[in-house]
Design a protein around this motif. Structure first.
Motif, PDB file in Angstrom:
ATOM      1  N   GLU A 107       0.851  -1.348  -0.145  1.00 50.95           N
ATOM      2  CA  GLU A 107      -0.158  -0.061   0.046  1.00 50.95           C
ATOM      3  C   GLU A 107       0.956   1.141   0.105  1.00 50.95           C
ATOM      4  OE1 GLU A 107      -3.236   2.043   2.933  1.00 50.95           O
ATOM      5  OE2 GLU A 107      -3.130  -0.189   3.018  1.00 50.95           O
ATOM      6  N   GLY A 108       1.814   1.265   0.745  1.00 55.29           N
ATOM      7  CA  GLY A 108       2.664   2.260   0.965  1.00 55.29           C
ATOM      8  C   GLY A 108       3.426   2.675  -0.358  1.00 55.29           C
ATOM      9  N   ASP A 111       1.227   4.171  -2.959  1.00 57.69           N
ATOM     10  CA  ASP A 111       0.958   5.429  -2.650  1.00 57.69           C
ATOM     11  C   ASP A 111       2.123   6.483  -3.378  1.00 57.69           C
ATOM     12  OD1 ASP A 111      -1.480   5.149  -1.419  1.00 57.69           O
ATOM     13  OD2 ASP A 111      -0.652   5.226   0.401  1.00 57.69           O
TER      14      ASP A 111
END
Length: 145
Positions: A107-108, A111
């Motif tokens: 997820e990071g 992003d």
């Protein structure tokens, strides 16, 4: 029909500057191709980290394998976020290019990719298997592990 991109010459602070969107696109494409060479040079590490994902019971939606050139314009800040305080200069002093290699939260990384390389971000978003994210040559590229 798509609009053709045209080169233009501008003056900035007394200097003539050539803006050539086609040249920029070509350089971007070459960077993507060169990321595949970075991947080829790290196949042993990719295999190692793919095994670590299985050993730790992680899924493809939990983690990605990252290969990050620390001296890359985008890779440096990302490597510092993932490995704060690491002494990359020791690697440079040996005449080597420092790379951050390891596992990172998907997820990071998603992003981060969305902020500087939307093409790679979209590729990661659509990948339903363990991904390898290479940040090198001013771009990011995503490959299946």
């Amino acid at each position: 029909m798509a609009e053709k991109l045209k080169a233009a010459i501008r003056e900035i602070d007394g200097q003539l500057v050539l803006d050539d969107p086609n040249a920029v696109a070509m350089i971007h494409s070459i960077g993507k191709i060169n990321c595949s060479n970075t991947l080829k040079l790290n196949t042993d590490r990719v295999a190692h980290f793919k095994n670590r994902i299985m050993e730790r019971g992680l899924t493809d939606s939990d983690a990605v394998i990252v290969l990050i050139n620390v001296d890359d314009i985008h890779g440096g800040p990302l490597a510092d976020m993932l490995m704060p305080g690491y002494n990359w200069q020791e690697i440079r002093n040996r005449g080597e290019i420092p790379f951050a290699r390891g596992l990172a939260g998907r997820e990071g990384i998603q992003d981060v990719l969305n902020t500087f390389d939307q093409e790679a971000g979209k590729k990661l978003q659509n990948m339903s298997e363990v991904a390898v994210v290479v940040v090198d040559h001013g771009v990011a590229e995503v490959f299946p592990a």
